[in-house]
Design a protein around this motif. Structure first.
Motif, PDB file in Angstrom:
ATOM      1  N   ASN A  94       0.814  -1.216   0.000  1.00 26.73           N
ATOM      2  CA  ASN A  94       0.000   0.000   0.000  1.00 26.73           C
ATOM      3  C   ASN A  94       0.847   1.265   0.000  1.00 26.73           C
ATOM      4  N   ARG A  95       2.006   1.197   0.655  1.00 22.96           N
ATOM      5  CA  ARG A  95       2.894   2.362   0.613  1.00 22.96           C
ATOM      6  C   ARG A  95       3.383   2.607  -0.803  1.00 22.96           C
ATOM      7  N   PHE A  96       3.860   1.530  -1.454  1.00 25.01           N
ATOM      8  CA  PHE A  96       4.348   1.685  -2.816  1.00 25.01           C
ATOM      9  C   PHE A  96       3.190   1.917  -3.799  1.00 25.01           C
ATOM     10  N   GLY A  97       2.011   1.371  -3.479  1.00 27.00           N
ATOM     11  CA  GLY A  97       0.849   1.653  -4.306  1.00 27.00           C
ATOM     12  C   GLY A  97       0.524   3.136  -4.328  1.00 27.00           C
ATOM     13  N   ASP A  98       0.721   3.812  -3.198  1.00 37.40           N
ATOM     14  CA  ASP A  98       0.509   5.257  -3.137  1.00 37.40           C
ATOM     15  C   ASP A  98       1.549   6.023  -3.951  1.00 37.40           C
ATOM     16  N   GLU A  99       2.651   5.341  -4.298  1.00 35.21           N
ATOM     17  CA  GLU A  99       3.675   5.965  -5.136  1.00 35.21           C
ATOM     18  C   GLU A  99       3.473   5.629  -6.613  1.00 35.21           C
TER      19      GLU A  99
END
Length: 247
Positions: A94-99
């Motif tokens: 989810n962190r990288f999805g936000d990127e």
């Protein structure tokens, strides 16, 4: 080698064209294998309909003189492969999805194969589900909420959905950060678990040695235990490879 590559006339011909254009053999193998995996994941039977005429596609894949070969056929897309343990994978997804990173699939060694559109990066969200007895209609239950399967590994399945439905224009990543330098993310809990298992194996070996009165038997027990664990890991890897090759 990917079985789709072995049996697909389009991909075999494309490989020959790439070699004729001077692309190194390892680069040809990696490129055509990735394309075969893409076709299998997408469930596409007609490679030419997906990529266009083989001769034209081959020219697109081969760099002109003085240029470095692209990392992917589409130069507007970044690709990043990474892995994490199950203590932190959802948080990191989810962190990288936000990127702007969208997971396309989980490969045979358990890495998340992620892409990011350089022109229009969008935010994604993820969830992980336990699938000990197969999918059991899981896809159908999650589909009404916009969740789409994006990979499986042994007993886990991961799902993704674009955040545009809930965020609207805010789902676009205005200034995406660079590709992370790391490709492996293992938590303290994961290393602690490995330490506990190692101590347990050594303790079991010592117990065997004391019981038999022979240090060699303890060493043999530990070696056998590690060999057995390695065999199980190899079987799991082989099964995942076979699952990844199914159309």
């Amino acid at each position: 080698m990917n079985t789709r590559y072995e049996n697909d006339g389009y991909l075999i011909g494309l490989a020959e064209l790439l070699r004729a254009h001077g692309l190194p053999a390892d680069r040809v193998e990696a490129t055509v294998t990735d394309l075969a995996a893409h076709l299998e994941e997408a469930g596409t039977e007609d490679a030419e309909a997906e990529f266009g005429p083989a001769d034209e596609f081959a020219r697109q894949l081969v760099p002109t003189a003085g240029e470095r070969a692209p990392a992917a056929p589409d130069e507007t897309v970044e690709t990043w492969r990474w892995t994490a343990d199950t203590y932190v994978d959802e948080e990191l997804l989810n962190r990288f999805g936000d990127e702007g990173w969208e997971v396309e699939r989980v490969d045979a060694v358990g890495r998340f194969v992620s892409h990011r559109d350089l022109a229009q990066p969008q935010r994604w969200e993820y969830r992980r589900e336990l699938v000990t007895r197969g999918r059991e209609g899981l896809d159908e239950r999650l589909a009404p909420d916009g969740w789409e399967a994006c990979g499986t590994w042994v007993i886990y399945a991961w799902f993704k959905r674009p955040r545009a439905a809930s965020l609207g224009p805010a789902a676009r990543v205005a200034s995406p950060p660079p590709v992370p330098e790391r490709t492996s993310f293992f938590s303290g809990k994961f290393y602690a678990l490995l330490a506990v298992l190692t101590v347990a194996a050594v303790a079991a070996g010592v117990a065997v040695a004391v019981d038999d009165g022979d240090a060699n038997s303890g060493i043999g027990f530990v070696v056998g235990l590690l060999a057995g664990a390695g065999a199980v890991a190899a079987v799991v890897w082989a099964l995942q490879m076979r699952r990844g090759r199914r159309p």
